[in-house]
Design a protein around this motif. Structure first.
Motif, PDB file in Angstrom:
ATOM      1  N   ALA A  23       0.827  -1.215   0.000  1.00 16.99           N
ATOM      2  CA  ALA A  23       0.000   0.000   0.000  1.00 16.99           C
ATOM      3  C   ALA A  23       0.858   1.259   0.000  1.00 16.99           C
ATOM      4  N   ALA A  24       2.159   1.112  -0.240  1.00 15.25           N
ATOM      5  CA  ALA A  24       3.044   2.289  -0.224  1.00 15.25           C
ATOM      6  C   ALA A  24       2.694   3.231  -1.374  1.00 15.25           C
ATOM      7  N   PRO A  25       2.899   4.536  -1.190  1.00 14.11           N
ATOM      8  CA  PRO A  25       2.628   5.468  -2.287  1.00 14.11           C
ATOM      9  C   PRO A  25       3.448   5.097  -3.527  1.00 14.11           C
ATOM     10  N   ILE A  26       2.886   5.350  -4.696  1.00 17.91           N
ATOM     11  CA  ILE A  26       3.616   5.037  -5.938  1.00 17.91           C
ATOM     12  C   ILE A  26       4.773   6.029  -6.068  1.00 17.91           C
ATOM     13  N   ALA A  27       5.995   5.489  -6.027  1.00 17.17           N
ATOM     14  CA  ALA A  27       7.173   6.361  -5.965  1.00 17.17           C
ATOM     15  C   ALA A  27       7.586   6.837  -7.361  1.00 17.17           C
ATOM     16  N   VAL A  28       8.091   8.073  -7.398  1.00 19.54           N
ATOM     17  CA  VAL A  28       8.553   8.658  -8.664  1.00 19.54           C
ATOM     18  C   VAL A  28      10.078   8.592  -8.688  1.00 19.54           C
ATOM     19  N   GLN A  29      10.611   8.030  -9.747  1.00 17.85           N
ATOM     20  CA  GLN A  29      12.068   7.944  -9.834  1.00 17.85           C
ATOM     21  C   GLN A  29      12.598   8.416 -11.164  1.00 17.85           C
ATOM     22  N   SER A  30      13.904   8.595 -11.212  1.00 17.60           N
ATOM     23  CA  SER A  30      14.535   9.065 -12.445  1.00 17.60           C
ATOM     24  C   SER A  30      15.975   8.560 -12.485  1.00 17.60           C
ATOM     25  N   MET A  31      16.674   8.956 -13.530  1.00 14.12           N
ATOM     26  CA  MET A  31      18.066   8.508 -13.703  1.00 14.12           C
ATOM     27  C   MET A  31      18.911   9.696 -14.138  1.00 14.12           C
ATOM     28  N   THR A  32      20.100   9.787 -13.605  1.00 14.80           N
ATOM     29  CA  THR A  32      20.974  10.903 -14.001  1.00 14.80           C
ATOM     30  C   THR A  32      21.495  10.680 -15.420  1.00 14.80           C
ATOM     31  N   ASN A  33      21.892  11.781 -16.081  1.00 13.61           N
ATOM     32  CA  ASN A  33      22.550  11.613 -17.377  1.00 13.61           C
ATOM     33  C   ASN A  33      23.922  12.270 -17.404  1.00 13.61           C
ATOM     34  N   THR A  34      24.485  12.464 -16.220  1.00  9.98           N
ATOM     35  CA  THR A  34      25.869  12.942 -16.116  1.00  9.98           C
ATOM     36  C   THR A  34      26.791  11.730 -16.173  1.00  9.98           C
ATOM     37  N   PHE A  35      28.097  11.972 -16.354  1.00  6.37           N
ATOM     38  CA  PHE A  35      29.042  10.865 -16.172  1.00  6.37           C
ATOM     39  C   PHE A  35      29.103  10.608 -14.668  1.00  6.37           C
ATOM     40  N   THR A  36      28.832   9.386 -14.257  1.00  4.41           N
ATOM     41  CA  THR A  36      28.745   9.116 -12.817  1.00  4.41           C
ATOM     42  C   THR A  36      30.082   9.397 -12.123  1.00  4.41           C
ATOM     43  N   HIS A  37      31.183   9.177 -12.834  1.00  2.00           N
ATOM     44  CA  HIS A  37      32.488   9.451 -12.191  1.00  2.00           C
ATOM     45  C   HIS A  37      32.715  10.943 -11.963  1.00  2.00           C
ATOM     46  N   ASP A  38      31.933  11.792 -12.647  1.00  2.00           N
ATOM     47  CA  ASP A  38      32.018  13.235 -12.404  1.00  2.00           C
ATOM     48  C   ASP A  38      31.128  13.527 -11.183  1.00  2.00           C
ATOM     49  N   ILE A  39      31.737  13.400 -10.029  1.00  2.00           N
ATOM     50  CA  ILE A  39      30.962  13.421  -8.777  1.00  2.00           C
ATOM     51  C   ILE A  39      30.201  14.739  -8.591  1.00  2.00           C
ATOM     52  N   SER A  40      30.867  15.874  -8.814  1.00  2.00           N
ATOM     53  CA  SER A  40      30.175  17.138  -8.534  1.00  2.00           C
ATOM     54  C   SER A  40      28.993  17.347  -9.484  1.00  2.00           C
ATOM     55  N   ALA A  41      29.165  16.991 -10.771  1.00  2.00           N
ATOM     56  CA  ALA A  41      28.041  17.158 -11.724  1.00  2.00           C
ATOM     57  C   ALA A  41      26.896  16.219 -11.367  1.00  2.00           C
ATOM     58  N   THR A  42      27.239  15.000 -10.960  1.00  2.00           N
ATOM     59  CA  THR A  42      26.194  14.015 -10.627  1.00  2.00           C
ATOM     60  C   THR A  42      25.442  14.432  -9.366  1.00  2.00           C
ATOM     61  N   VAL A  43      26.200  14.885  -8.359  1.00  2.00           N
ATOM     62  CA  VAL A  43      25.540  15.325  -7.112  1.00  2.00           C
ATOM     63  C   VAL A  43      24.636  16.526  -7.411  1.00  2.00           C
ATOM     64  N   LEU A  44      25.130  17.455  -8.225  1.00  2.00           N
ATOM     65  CA  LEU A  44      24.334  18.652  -8.555  1.00  2.00           C
ATOM     66  C   LEU A  44      23.015  18.238  -9.224  1.00  2.00           C
ATOM     67  N   GLN A  45      23.110  17.290 -10.141  1.00  2.00           N
ATOM     68  CA  GLN A  45      21.884  16.854 -10.824  1.00  2.00           C
ATOM     69  C   GLN A  45      20.944  16.133  -9.849  1.00  2.00           C
ATOM     70  N   ILE A  46      21.498  15.311  -8.992  1.00  2.00           N
ATOM     71  CA  ILE A  46      20.644  14.593  -8.022  1.00  2.00           C
ATOM     72  C   ILE A  46      19.973  15.585  -7.072  1.00  2.00           C
ATOM     73  N   LYS A  47      20.695  16.629  -6.678  1.00  2.00           N
ATOM     74  CA  LYS A  47      20.090  17.649  -5.808  1.00  2.00           C
ATOM     75  C   LYS A  47      18.885  18.293  -6.511  1.00  2.00           C
ATOM     76  N   GLY A  48      19.050  18.560  -7.800  1.00  4.40           N
ATOM     77  CA  GLY A  48      17.934  19.149  -8.578  1.00  4.40           C
ATOM     78  C   GLY A  48      16.767  18.181  -8.635  1.00  4.40           C
ATOM     79  N   LEU A  49      17.070  16.896  -8.784  1.00  5.05           N
ATOM     80  CA  LEU A  49      16.018  15.872  -8.830  1.00  5.05           C
ATOM     81  C   LEU A  49      15.324  15.761  -7.473  1.00  5.05           C
ATOM     82  N   GLU A  50      16.098  15.813  -6.407  1.00  2.37           N
ATOM     83  CA  GLU A  50      15.499  15.746  -5.053  1.00  2.37           C
ATOM     84  C   GLU A  50      14.543  16.913  -4.855  1.00  2.37           C
TER      85      GLU A  50
END
Ligand code: SF4
Length: 353
Positions: A23-50
């Motif tokens: 009965a959990a709420p239907i969760a919304v998810q996504s995927m980054t499109n940065t290079f994952t090894h580029d930590i600062s770009a990936t974190v920045l994008q995840i922050k925007g997604l959050e």
């Protein structure tokens, strides 16, 4: 959940700290499109997604550097992180050891049972979940031959095969996705799969395209399944900034009255009667309120034909005049303002709520 939707009861699993299924709420998810090894770009994008309300985020792990980056990324984000793995079981193990909350993989392209067992043992040890991600573009050769192509039945058989493989290794913290790049096949595949399993389902149409075709295909594919009670978490796929995927995901849930996050903005398409720059006003309001969680109704209307009526019914509303707009709150006129002040005064009133 509105009366016309009878949600299928699935098993519940934890993905990081997010419940999926049951009965959990239907969760919304996504995927980054940065290079994952580029930590600062990936974190920045995840922050925007959050900020946009993304509840689970997935990152591609094509190499060792990406797997190693996960531990540093995890320290700076708060949503559960899923490592997306293809081919190399060692990357799955490295990702889990680096702190991934879940894996998305296709056991079929991971290789031998021994390698899959190594991944499963690691997942058990770290208490994480695995999504079996079947995709119409990467089905096993024997199934393509048996079904004469990547049919819905072939995709379901592939998913069932992979589930049985993980279950034979005594692993059950599983969710499944079974995505095709067209709506009809996606619908048929999920319907058939849902009739065969009570594992939670991650629904989406894969490679749905750019903004227009992506929104239409995702809204139809995901929306029809949700309306039939199928689906426990959703991912809209767009060839765009992933923040747009999250926004569309919530709009689908909102339109079906399944879940509400933030204001419901009603705005007219404008016509020859509109004498204010409504497009810009709506865009500014939408962007300013992207992380606002208030379940309020805001009406932004171009003129006085339908404007006052809609605006009065909303918590806050604007009815456009000639270079001006009347601001309404809870049915009462607050004042008339010049159009360049409208967004500011509307947002101030939202804050007061
Ligand atoms: S509210 Fe006014 S401006 Fe907007 S579409 Fe209707 S008549 Fe046209």
């Amino acid at each position: 959940m509105p009366f016309f939707i009878k949600r299928k009861k699935t098993r519940q699993i934890m993905v990081g700290n997010v419940l999926i299924g049951g009965a959990a709420p239907i969760a919304v998810q996504s995927m980054t499109n940065t290079f994952t090894h580029d930590i600062s770009a990936t974190v920045l994008q995840i922050k925007g997604l959050e900020k946009a309300g993304c509840e689970i985020v997935r990152v591609a792990v094509p190499d060792k550097e990406a797997a190693e980056a996960i531990s540093k990324i995890k320290k700076k984000i708060s949503v559960p992180l899923i490592a997306d793995i293809h081919f190399d079981y060692r990357l799955a193990i490295a990702s889990v050891k680096a702190g991934a909350d879940g894996l998305r993989l296709n056991p079929g392209n991971i290789g031998s049972r021994k390698k899959i067992k190594a991944v499963v043992d690691c997942a058990k040890e770290h208490d994480i979940s695995i999504r079996i991600g079947v995709n119409s573009g990467s089905l096993e050769k024997d199934l393509l031959k048996k079904y004469n192509g990547a049919s819905a039945e072939a995709m379901v058989e592939s998913a069932v095969r992979h589930v049985e493989l993980l279950q034979s290794l005594d692993f059950s913290r599983i969710k499944i996705s079974i995505k095709a790049s067209d709506v009809n096949r996606t619908l048929n595949a999920y319907r058939l799969l849902s009739s065969k399993t009570d594992l939670p389902l991650h629904v989406g149409v894969t490679e749905a395209g750019g903004l227009y075709s992506g929104i239409v295909k995702s809204s139809l594919g995901i929306g029809m399944l949700l309306a039939e009670g199928i689906g426990d978490t959703i991912r809209v796929s767009l060839t765009r900034d992933p923040v747009e995927e999250v926004r569309v995901g919530y709009e689908i849930l909102k339109a079906l009255e399944i879940r509400r996050r933030g204001p419901d903005i009603i705005s007219c398409p404008t016509c020859g009667r509109c004498k204010i720059d409504l497009f810009d006003i709506v865009k500014q309001v939408e962007e300013a309120l992207i992380s606002n969680l208030l379940p309020i109704k805001i009406a932004i209307m171009g003129c006085i034909v339908n404007g006052p009526g809609e605006a009065k019914e909303a918590d806050i509303g604007i009815a456009g005049g000639d270079g001006t707009g009347i601001l309404f709150k809870k049915g009462k006129v607050i004042d008339t303002f010049p159009q360049d002040k409208l967004v500011e005064v509307l947002l101030k009133e939202v804050d007061k709520l």
